[in-house]
Scaffold this active site. Structure first.
Site, PDB file in Angstrom:
ATOM      1  N   HIS A  18       0.852  -1.186   0.000  1.00  0.00           N
ATOM      2  CA  HIS A  18       0.000   0.000   0.000  1.00  0.00           C
ATOM      3  C   HIS A  18       0.892   1.242   0.000  1.00  0.00           C
ATOM      4  O   HIS A  18       2.116   1.137  -0.114  1.00  0.00           O
ATOM      5  CB  HIS A  18      -0.971  -0.011   1.189  1.00  0.00           C
ATOM      6  CG  HIS A  18      -0.313  -0.148   2.532  1.00  0.00           C
ATOM      7  ND1 HIS A  18       0.507   0.815   3.068  1.00  0.00           N
ATOM      8  CD2 HIS A  18      -0.359  -1.151   3.458  1.00  0.00           C
ATOM      9  CE1 HIS A  18       0.935   0.438   4.264  1.00  0.00           C
ATOM     10  NE2 HIS A  18       0.432  -0.753   4.525  1.00  0.00           N
ATOM     11  N   HIS A  21       4.021   1.418   2.074  1.00  0.00           N
ATOM     12  CA  HIS A  21       5.177   0.659   1.594  1.00  0.00           C
ATOM     13  C   HIS A  21       5.892   1.396   0.464  1.00  0.00           C
ATOM     14  O   HIS A  21       7.121   1.461   0.432  1.00  0.00           O
ATOM     15  CB  HIS A  21       4.741  -0.715   1.061  1.00  0.00           C
ATOM     16  CG  HIS A  21       4.133  -1.621   2.089  1.00  0.00           C
ATOM     17  ND1 HIS A  21       2.880  -2.172   1.935  1.00  0.00           N
ATOM     18  CD2 HIS A  21       4.592  -2.062   3.279  1.00  0.00           C
ATOM     19  CE1 HIS A  21       2.603  -2.929   2.991  1.00  0.00           C
ATOM     20  NE2 HIS A  21       3.626  -2.870   3.812  1.00  0.00           N
ATOM     21  N   CYS A 126       3.987  -8.588  20.742  1.00  0.00           N
ATOM     22  CA  CYS A 126       3.105  -8.168  19.648  1.00  0.00           C
ATOM     23  C   CYS A 126       3.487  -8.953  18.404  1.00  0.00           C
ATOM     24  O   CYS A 126       4.611  -8.816  17.898  1.00  0.00           O
ATOM     25  CB  CYS A 126       3.229  -6.666  19.383  1.00  0.00           C
ATOM     26  SG  CYS A 126       2.320  -6.126  17.889  1.00  0.00           S
ATOM     27  N   CYS A 129       4.393  -6.732  15.340  1.00  0.00           N
ATOM     28  CA  CYS A 129       5.744  -6.168  15.392  1.00  0.00           C
ATOM     29  C   CYS A 129       6.818  -7.241  15.453  1.00  0.00           C
ATOM     30  O   CYS A 129       7.993  -6.956  15.212  1.00  0.00           O
ATOM     31  CB  CYS A 129       5.907  -5.274  16.624  1.00  0.00           C
ATOM     32  SG  CYS A 129       4.915  -3.785  16.620  1.00  0.00           S
ATOM     33  N   CYS A 144      -0.258  -2.883  22.067  1.00  0.00           N
ATOM     34  CA  CYS A 144       0.967  -2.511  21.356  1.00  0.00           C
ATOM     35  C   CYS A 144       0.985  -1.010  21.096  1.00  0.00           C
ATOM     36  O   CYS A 144      -0.015  -0.446  20.628  1.00  0.00           O
ATOM     37  CB  CYS A 144       1.050  -3.285  20.041  1.00  0.00           C
ATOM     38  SG  CYS A 144       2.318  -2.660  18.909  1.00  0.00           S
ATOM     39  N   HIS A 147       0.602  -0.699  16.921  1.00  0.00           N
ATOM     40  CA  HIS A 147      -0.617  -1.160  16.255  1.00  0.00           C
ATOM     41  C   HIS A 147      -1.874  -1.008  17.110  1.00  0.00           C
ATOM     42  O   HIS A 147      -2.983  -1.185  16.611  1.00  0.00           O
ATOM     43  CB  HIS A 147      -0.457  -2.637  15.854  1.00  0.00           C
ATOM     44  CG  HIS A 147       0.656  -2.864  14.879  1.00  0.00           C
ATOM     45  ND1 HIS A 147       1.927  -3.212  15.277  1.00  0.00           N
ATOM     46  CD2 HIS A 147       0.688  -2.759  13.530  1.00  0.00           C
ATOM     47  CE1 HIS A 147       2.693  -3.332  14.207  1.00  0.00           C
ATOM     48  NE2 HIS A 147       1.986  -3.056  13.140  1.00  0.00           N
ATOM     49  N   LYS A 310      -1.594   5.932  11.530  1.00  0.00           N
ATOM     50  CA  LYS A 310      -0.665   5.415  10.535  1.00  0.00           C
ATOM     51  C   LYS A 310      -1.404   4.511   9.562  1.00  0.00           C
ATOM     52  O   LYS A 310      -2.220   3.683   9.955  1.00  0.00           O
ATOM     53  CB  LYS A 310       0.443   4.618  11.232  1.00  0.00           C
ATOM     54  CG  LYS A 310       1.402   3.923  10.257  1.00  0.00           C
ATOM     55  CD  LYS A 310       2.238   2.889  10.974  1.00  0.00           C
ATOM     56  CE  LYS A 310       3.110   2.117   9.991  1.00  0.00           C
ATOM     57  NZ  LYS A 310       3.775   0.966  10.612  1.00  0.00           N
ATOM     58  N   LYS A 313      -2.021  -2.169   7.369  1.00  0.00           N
ATOM     59  CA  LYS A 313      -3.014  -3.237   7.322  1.00  0.00           C
ATOM     60  C   LYS A 313      -3.567  -3.521   8.715  1.00  0.00           C
ATOM     61  O   LYS A 313      -4.758  -3.769   8.900  1.00  0.00           O
ATOM     62  CB  LYS A 313      -2.388  -4.512   6.748  1.00  0.00           C
ATOM     63  CG  LYS A 313      -3.326  -5.723   6.746  1.00  0.00           C
ATOM     64  CD  LYS A 313      -2.649  -6.938   6.144  1.00  0.00           C
ATOM     65  CE  LYS A 313      -3.581  -8.146   6.166  1.00  0.00           C
ATOM     66  NZ  LYS A 313      -3.800  -8.655   7.522  1.00  0.00           N
TER      67      LYS A 313
END
Length: 672
Positions: A18, A21, A126, A129, A144, A147, A310, A313
């Site tokens: 996405h 990236h 996590c 991570c 986390c 996330h 952020k 996904k």
């Protein structure tokens, strides 16, 4: 010639790529292209991180083997990188034998330094991570910090790396000059983290099967970050068959490793700020233990945000590039990402901001300016470039802009580099409006002066386009071809005077066609409704608007009434406010209130606007001033003069007070 080794993070294969990236990869590609144009020998690496529990679980959810999931996603990355024009020299996969051999080689070297031991590890983990967090680092309810998902409490016997042993060496590395961790704010964060005291790091797992087996420890697999980080040297041949005891690569990779890692050139890692700790603490500590050279710089950029979170996904707010690339092309997305984000800081992504930036900068400032100049030059020179150079005031402006451009590129300030080019374009546009070559083009006596003005304008476009080659690898050559200039192989032509004279000039075609913002956003909303399973009611559109009136073919527009007379944000954005410069002004006969203004909105030709300000301003007082106008107002006739826009002003004691930017900006800039 200097050597320049440049890497992106290697990307997880648990889902398709996405915008989050591709940003780092586009940045890396821009740097690589710029360094090559500067004459450096560049090696540009990207790839995929294919081991670990995250991939194992994603594959299990789909009922397939992890390697099959990896193969599928890697194919997608290759296709996207080709579409984006990414000029990487290598693509590393951590499932490849060459990489696994390198992981085993670095573990062997760390073991010889007596930096491994076995102990029980218990903590909050996590899976997204692939790392443990302390209770202090977690959010409330043991979530986390990256996330915001629930961490798992785990306890297992692991191999540990003596990270604490390297605390002082890491602090000394951070204090070296030039700083190896950038930007400075991130360097301070990392230094403070290490200075508070390092705990030894668990580097094996007994609960993950899809991983590299840990040499000498049956039942253990290599922690995914110890595995993944080593890609930066395995891609160069480290650990291949016949590797030397000094860490050099085997015969097949000897030259690459010696040139780009063991040599004295740049070794630059580009990473997101969320993985900086792994690259600026764990990775250099592993290298110190293994007796290998350290990176020369680790640059951490910010996040792309959507709804203040952020883009990822795990959060569930991804922006896929497919639709934008299909509709508007590769370079428009590259430009937006590099212009919109200050490298190192966070930035927000929206389709609306993308369209505004495209229309303002690419379609208007670059595309329209090039088109206007080529069209005028063809008319003036019977299809040829002007026969003589102008070397007028644009030369000094160009030389200043190019100094700023090079300085910004060296410091990775991509938005500033682009701003310097667009300021130069604004200067060129103002020069053209002041000289008005379109008014003199039929006057034989003015042929030479018109030609010089047009040559200077086209030379400015050439310089901007050459400087844009690292940013717009597809469109910048198109602009150069359109103005009759060659595409250079290096930046030696990035100086005034490179445009030929008298050469044949082709008919120009639209390079950046303007986007109908309202239609695109309406279409995107309709697609979103469709994907959400919504259907339109009989006789109404998907947005539940009344059916079209058969007589006029238009839907009656009934504005939504909100409390306290407020409007929605989308209603505000229907009004297109832009910066314009008043180039000429005169009183309107038989009117005591109206002035006829000629304004430059950064378009191919100036506009006429009739404004009711004669009682507060004389024509001489407002010529040369920048004002704010409503640019998408339907034309209206006032005192027999067609007015194309409205000048904004406040009112005090019944008289208008003009609104203006606090400082000079490019004509046509969107106000929002």
């Amino acid at each position: 010639m200097s050597r320049y080794y440049l890497t992106t993070p290697i990307y997880y294969v648990n889902d398709h790529p996405h915008v989050g990236h591709i940003y780092t990869t586009i940045v890396a590609d821009t740097i690589a292209r710029y360094r090559r144009l500067c004459g450096d020998e560049v090696y540009f690496l990207t790839g995929t991180d294919e081991h670990g529990q995250k991939i194992e679980r994603a594959a299990a959810d789909r009922g397939i083997e992890p390697i099959k999931l990896a193969d599928e996603v890697v194919t997608r990355y290759h296709g996207l990188w080709d579409q984006l024009g990414i000029s990487h020299d290598d693509f590393i996969r951590t499932s490849e034998p060459r990489h696994i051999a390198g992981v085993e080689a670095i573990i062997e070297r760390i073991a010889k330094s007596d930096d491994f031991y076995v102990a029980r590890h218990e903590g909050w983990y996590c899976a997204a991570c692939e790392t443990y967090y302390t209770e202090k680092e977690l959010l409330d309810e043991e979530r986390c910090p990256i996330h915001e998902t629930a961490a798992e409490r785990r306890s297992e016997e692991n191999v540990f790396f003596r990270l604490s042993k390297y605390q002082d060496q890491l602090l000394a590395w951070y204090d070296s000059e030039p700083s190896p961790v950038l930007p400075a704010t991130r360097a301070n964060e990392v230094r403070n983290f290490v200075a508070e005291g390092l705990r030894d790091l668990s580097v094996s797992r007994t609960s993950v099967d899809w991983a590299v087996p840990f040499p000498g420890h049956p039942g253990h697999t290599v922690y995914v970050w110890l595995d993944a980080l080593v890609n930066y040297v395995t891609a160069l041949g480290f650990g291949s068959e016949g590797a030397g005891t000094d860490g050099s690569a085997g015969a097949s990779g000897q030259d690459l490793y010696e040139s780009f890692w063991n040599g004295d050139g740049a070794r630059l890692h580009l990473v997101g700020k969320d993985i900086l700790r792994f690259h600026a603490v764990y990775w250099p500590a592993f290298l110190m233990s293994a007796g290998l050279p350290l990176p020369t710089a680790v640059w951490a950029h910010g996040w792309w945000l959507r709804d203040e979170h952020k883009i990822s996904k795990s959060v569930g707010n991804v922006v896929r590039p497919d639709d934008l690339l299909e509709k508007f092309g590769t370079d428009s997305l590259r430009y937006f990402l590099l212009r919109e984000m200050v490298f190192g800081q966070d930035a927000s992504f929206s389709d609306e901001a993308f369209i505004d930036r495209y229309n303002s900068d690419l379609a208007n400032d670059l595309g329209n300016t090039a088109s206007r100049l080529v069209t005028l030059a063809r008319r003036a020179g019977d299809g040829h470039l002007p026969s003589s150079r102008g070397d007028g005031p644009l030369r000094e402006a160009a030389e200043t802009a190019l100094v700023d451009y090079r300085a910004a590129m060296e410091s990775f300030a991509f938005n500033r580099a682009l701003e310097s080019l667009w300021k130069l374009m604004a200067t060129a546009n103002s020069y053209l409006v002041a000289e008005e070559p379109w008014k003199k083009i039929k006057d034989p006596a003015a042929a030479e002066s018109v030609g010089k003005v047009l040559w200077d304008g086209l030379e400015t476009v050439r310089l901007v386009s050459v400087a844009l080659l690292p940013f717009l690898p597809e469109k910048a050559p198109e602009v150069l071809a359109a103005i009759g200039a060659e595409v250079p192989s290096d930046l030696s032509s990035l100086q005034w005077g490179g445009l030929p004279t008298g050469a044949e000039l082709p008919v120009i075609k639209p390079i950046f066609p303007r986007i109908d913002k309202k239609a695109y956003l309406a279409g995107a909303a309709g697609e979103a409704d469709s994907k959400a399973g919504k259907t339109a009611k009989p006789g109404k559109s998907a947005k539940n608007k009344p059916a079209k009136d058969g007589a006029k073919g238009k839907a009656p527009k009934a504005p939504e009434v909100l409390e306290d007379g407020k409007i929605r944000i989308d209603q505000f954005f229907d009004v297109e406010l832009r910066v314009a410069e008043v180039k000429a002004a005169e009183t309107v006969p038989k009117s005591s209130k109206l002035l006829k203004l000629t304004v430059d909105v950064g378009e191919e030709a100036p506009r006429t606007i009739v404004a009711g300000m004669a009682k507060a301003y004389s024509p001489e007082q407002i010529v040369g001033r920048q004002v704010i106008i409503v640019a998408n107002l339907a034309p209206a006739k006032l005192m027999g003069i067609e007015s194309n826009g409205m000048v904004l002003a406040a009112e005090e004691d019944g008289l208008p007070v003009l609104l203006k930017p606090s400082g000079p900006v490019a004509n046509g800039t969107r106000v929002r």
